[in-house]
Design a protein around this motif. Structure first.
Motif, mmCIF file in Angstrom:
data_model
loop_
_atom_site.group_PDB
_atom_site.id
_atom_site.type_symbol
_atom_site.label_atom_id
_atom_site.label_comp_id
_atom_site.label_asym_id
_atom_site.label_seq_id
_atom_site.Cartn_x
_atom_site.Cartn_y
_atom_site.Cartn_z
ATOM 1 N N VAL A 297 5.355 -10.491 6.851
ATOM 2 C CA VAL A 297 5.305 -10.391 5.394
ATOM 3 C C VAL A 297 6.575 -9.681 4.946
ATOM 4 O O VAL A 297 6.851 -8.563 5.381
ATOM 5 C CB VAL A 297 4.060 -9.610 4.914
ATOM 6 N N ALA A 298 7.333 -10.356 4.084
ATOM 7 C CA ALA A 298 8.574 -9.774 3.568
ATOM 8 C C ALA A 298 8.501 -9.735 2.045
ATOM 9 O O ALA A 298 8.154 -10.728 1.412
ATOM 10 C CB ALA A 298 9.773 -10.593 4.021
ATOM 11 N N VAL A 299 8.823 -8.581 1.493
ATOM 12 C CA VAL A 299 8.879 -8.416 0.043
ATOM 13 C C VAL A 299 10.295 -7.990 -0.303
ATOM 14 O O VAL A 299 10.810 -7.019 0.259
ATOM 15 C CB VAL A 299 7.871 -7.358 -0.453
ATOM 16 N N THR A 300 10.914 -8.730 -1.203
ATOM 17 C CA THR A 300 12.216 -8.337 -1.739
ATOM 18 C C THR A 300 12.027 -8.076 -3.226
ATOM 19 O O THR A 300 11.342 -8.831 -3.904
ATOM 20 C CB THR A 300 13.272 -9.434 -1.529
ATOM 21 N N CYS A 301 12.590 -6.989 -3.705
ATOM 22 C CA CYS A 301 12.406 -6.625 -5.111
ATOM 23 C C CYS A 301 13.667 -5.956 -5.638
ATOM 24 O O CYS A 301 14.508 -5.519 -4.864
ATOM 25 C CB CYS A 301 11.202 -5.709 -5.280
ATOM 26 N N ARG A 302 13.760 -5.885 -6.967
ATOM 27 C CA ARG A 302 14.907 -5.219 -7.590
ATOM 28 C C ARG A 302 14.875 -3.717 -7.361
ATOM 29 O O ARG A 302 15.888 -3.085 -7.149
ATOM 30 C CB ARG A 302 14.914 -5.481 -9.085
ATOM 31 N N GLU A 303 13.662 -3.168 -7.450
ATOM 32 C CA GLU A 303 13.501 -1.721 -7.317
ATOM 33 C C GLU A 303 12.107 -1.453 -6.758
ATOM 34 O O GLU A 303 11.153 -2.138 -7.103
ATOM 35 C CB GLU A 303 13.649 -1.069 -8.695
ATOM 36 N N GLY A 304 11.978 -0.468 -5.913
ATOM 37 C CA GLY A 304 10.685 -0.076 -5.370
ATOM 38 C C GLY A 304 10.557 1.433 -5.314
ATOM 39 O O GLY A 304 11.536 2.134 -5.049
ATOM 40 N N ILE A 305 9.345 1.904 -5.579
ATOM 41 C CA ILE A 305 9.084 3.348 -5.557
ATOM 42 C C ILE A 305 7.909 3.584 -4.623
ATOM 43 O O ILE A 305 6.790 3.133 -4.897
ATOM 44 C CB ILE A 305 8.746 3.883 -6.964
ATOM 45 N N LEU A 306 8.136 4.263 -3.511
ATOM 46 C CA LEU A 306 7.075 4.584 -2.562
ATOM 47 C C LEU A 306 6.286 5.787 -3.042
ATOM 48 O O LEU A 306 6.849 6.685 -3.677
ATOM 49 C CB LEU A 306 7.661 4.877 -1.185
ATOM 50 N N GLY A 307 4.996 5.809 -2.740
ATOM 51 C CA GLY A 307 4.186 6.955 -3.114
ATOM 52 C C GLY A 307 2.790 6.868 -2.546
ATOM 53 O O GLY A 307 2.340 5.807 -2.116
ATOM 54 N N ASP A 308 2.103 7.989 -2.537
ATOM 55 C CA ASP A 308 0.724 8.042 -2.049
ATOM 56 C C ASP A 308 -0.271 8.224 -3.182
ATOM 57 O O ASP A 308 -1.473 8.172 -2.964
ATOM 58 C CB ASP A 308 0.571 9.182 -1.039
ATOM 59 N N LEU B 285 7.574 -12.395 -2.552
ATOM 60 C CA LEU B 285 6.815 -12.120 -1.338
ATOM 61 C C LEU B 285 6.739 -13.401 -0.520
ATOM 62 O O LEU B 285 6.431 -14.470 -1.052
ATOM 63 C CB LEU B 285 5.404 -11.652 -1.687
ATOM 64 N N THR B 286 7.024 -13.283 0.768
ATOM 65 C CA THR B 286 6.904 -14.427 1.670
ATOM 66 C C THR B 286 6.060 -14.023 2.877
ATOM 67 O O THR B 286 6.114 -12.886 3.338
ATOM 68 C CB THR B 286 8.278 -14.919 2.179
ATOM 69 N N VAL B 287 5.284 -14.986 3.354
ATOM 70 C CA VAL B 287 4.533 -14.824 4.600
ATOM 71 C C VAL B 287 5.010 -15.930 5.527
ATOM 72 O O VAL B 287 5.038 -17.102 5.145
ATOM 73 C CB VAL B 287 3.006 -14.954 4.369
ATOM 74 N N ARG B 288 5.397 -15.560 6.752
ATOM 75 C CA ARG B 288 5.854 -16.521 7.747
ATOM 76 C C ARG B 288 5.115 -16.303 9.060
ATOM 77 O O ARG B 288 4.823 -15.161 9.431
ATOM 78 C CB ARG B 288 7.355 -16.360 8.037
#
Length: 155
Positions: free
Chosen positions: A79-90, A71-74
């Motif tokens: 705000v940028a998040v880079t990850c291997r895998e992400g799962i969106l959900g509510d 995670l980076t904040v500039r």
């Protein structure tokens, strides 16, 4: 500087989230949970398997389960998040279960890596012992012998 955060979440294969007007972001690193609001200082941290949370401009809460990331904040608002895998959900409960599974998989992977590292280290030590004592087939199985005199005293 505007009163919103521009949030992006990416994996190597996809752009998961492009939120140009997030009100806040909440994440978790090895030191614990933290929040990011507009105007935050520049920041860089690694994220374990965890759930990223953010509020959009309408105040709705969104979630994304992450497998290890960065995670980076500039500039106080990007705000940028880079990850291997992400799962969106509510559903936070379901995503928390996914995160528990991801953490378990990461722990197993770490254990396997440590075992392999120990195996390679032991193999390197054995090779070194063979080099230092070329006449012995296994330096650990055959320690050096102490010569004894006829009266039983060691020389």
């Amino acid at each position: 500087m505007s009163g919103a955060l521009h949030l992006t979440v990416t994996t190597p294969m996809a752009l998961l989230v492009e939120e140009p007007a997030a009100l806040s972001v909440r994440a978790e690193d090895e030191s614990g949970s933290f929040g990011i609001l507009p105007g935050h200082t520049d920041f860089l941290t690694t994220l374990p398997a965890s759930v990223l949370r953010w509020r959009d401009a309408g105040g709705a809460l969104h979630f994304c389960a992450l497998r290890s990331g960065l995670l980076t904040v500039r500039d106080g608002n990007r705000v940028a998040v880079t990850c291997r895998e992400g799962i969106l959900g509510d559903d936070l409960g379901a995503l928390s279960e996914d995160v528990a599974q991801l953490r378990s998989e990461e722990a197993d992977s770490d254990r396997r890596a440590r075992v392999e590292q120990m195996r390679l280290h032991a193999q390197a030590v054995r090779q070194l012992m063979r080099y230092l004592r070329p006449g012995q087939t296994d330096a650990f199985a055959h320690p050096p012998q102490i010569a004894e005199s006829g009266d039983g005293a060691a020389r």
